[in-house]
Scaffold this active site. Structure first.
Site, PDB file in Angstrom:
ATOM      1  N   GLU A  21     -12.355 -17.065  -3.213  1.00 13.67           N
ATOM      2  CA  GLU A  21     -12.424 -16.549  -4.583  1.00 13.67           C
ATOM      3  C   GLU A  21     -11.452 -17.278  -5.496  1.00 13.67           C
ATOM      4  O   GLU A  21     -10.611 -18.052  -5.028  1.00 13.67           O
ATOM      5  CB  GLU A  21     -12.135 -15.052  -4.588  1.00 13.67           C
ATOM      6  CG  GLU A  21     -10.884 -14.684  -3.812  1.00 13.67           C
ATOM      7  CD  GLU A  21      -9.965 -13.742  -4.524  1.00 13.67           C
ATOM      8  OE1 GLU A  21      -9.565 -14.056  -5.659  1.00 13.67           O
ATOM      9  OE2 GLU A  21      -9.613 -12.709  -3.936  1.00 13.67           O
ATOM     10  N   LYS A 155      -5.998  -3.503  -0.645  1.00 12.03           N
ATOM     11  CA  LYS A 155      -4.650  -3.650  -1.202  1.00 12.03           C
ATOM     12  C   LYS A 155      -3.883  -2.333  -1.045  1.00 12.03           C
ATOM     13  O   LYS A 155      -4.423  -1.262  -1.307  1.00 12.03           O
ATOM     14  CB  LYS A 155      -4.724  -4.086  -2.665  1.00 12.03           C
ATOM     15  CG  LYS A 155      -5.321  -5.475  -2.816  1.00 12.03           C
ATOM     16  CD  LYS A 155      -5.293  -5.956  -4.254  1.00 12.03           C
ATOM     17  CE  LYS A 155      -5.885  -7.348  -4.361  1.00 12.03           C
ATOM     18  NZ  LYS A 155      -7.360  -7.355  -4.370  1.00 12.03           N
TER      19      LYS A 155
END
Length: 297
Positions: A21, A155
């Protein structure tokens, strides 16, 4: 959609490719560290037998793989859109520059015929989502787009139990690599038992192939624990995360601005340790993703 020469050559030769990404480049780190890190991750993919394809939108063109010059250019651009499923077509239609999130990178990888994608951590259910409804588009993307995503977990700033509960509802295979519990991004152990455990890259590739053969939509999420020497344990992180979340609430920071704000504050609160750990876990994920991609061939 255009392919970088290196990626085009790998496609023509039928060699394994790993998607990467670009939000980590535009929204994750300052220049030149962002470009240096991107190059290190690409080199790690090559060193383990696959071709890296960093995905980004430049002037309205979807790029599958970036040349050195394009990577430098992207690393210094201002006003880059952070694109997901909803705004990716708009970014391309308007001729804008865009960095791809997990969801957008999955879409691009699938369009390009790439089966494996390495990232740092996925988005998920934000803390307080029961009132804010703030849930990342990464989660439903995993349920519909057939790409194996290698990450270090969701995360740690997110509500991890709700994130994994939501993935279970969506029918997404969540696989812990080499351990029984799910990792938590900067920490190796979230305390949450993984629904699935796999210890071999070839098994992960076979599971994706079986999913496709059965006509089941969606991808797989592989949670790969951060290397032991780079770990920041949960007890050290917890007070910093609590402080950063309180600041975000006080500053009325919401939607796409939340994650970059929290990651920046954690970088400051940990005296840079969170960024060092972030780089180590992305490199580790690139290694595993290359092995899974190679097993597909």
């Amino acid at each position: 959609m255009v392919f970088a020469p290196e990626v085009e050559a790998a496609r023509a030769a039928g060699q394994p490719i790993v998607a990467l990404e670009s939000t980590i480049i535009t929204h994750g780190m300052p220049f030149p560290q962002n470009v240096e890190t991107a190059r290190l991750v690409e080199a790690e993919v090559r060193a383990h037998g696959a071709t890296p394809a960093t995905i980004a939108i430049l002037d309205g063109t979807l790029h599958i793989g970036l040349t050195d010059a394009q990577l430098d250019h992207l690393g210094q651009l201002k006003d880059v859109m952070k694109v997901s499923r909803a705004d990716m077509p708009v970014c391309i239609a308007m001729g804008r520059n865009g960095a791809t999130t997990v969801a957008a990178t999955m879409i691009a990888a699938h369009l390009a015929g790439i089966k494996v994608f390495a990232t740092g951590g996925i988005g998920g259910v934000h803390r307080g989502a029961e009132t804010s409804y703030d849930i990342s588009a990464d989660l439903p993307e995993l349920a519909q787009t057939p790409v194996t995503v290698v990450c270090a977990g969701a995360k740690a700033i997110l509500d991890l139990p709700k994130t994994f509960e939501y993935l279970e509802t969506l029918g997404v295979p969540v696989i812990a690599f080499g351990q029984d519990n799910l990792p938590a991004f900067w920490s190796r152990d979230s305390g949450i038992k993984a629904p699935l455990r796999m210890d071999d890259a070839a098994d992960i590739a076979r599971a994706a192939q079986m999913r496709a053969a059965m006509g089941l939509p969606g991808g797989q999420l592989v949670a790969n624990p951060i290397p032991l020497e780079a770990e920041i344990t949960a007890d050290i992180l917890a007070p910093h995360i609590a402080a950063a979340l309180a600041e975000a609430d006080q500053g009325f920071i919401a939607a796409k601005a939340v994650t970059p704000f929290l990651l920046q504050r954690l970088f400051e609160l940990t005296d840079g340790a969170s960024l060092v750990a972030n780089i180590a876990l992305v490199m580790n994920n690139a290694r595993l993703a290359a092995r899974i991609a190679a097993a597909h061939h």
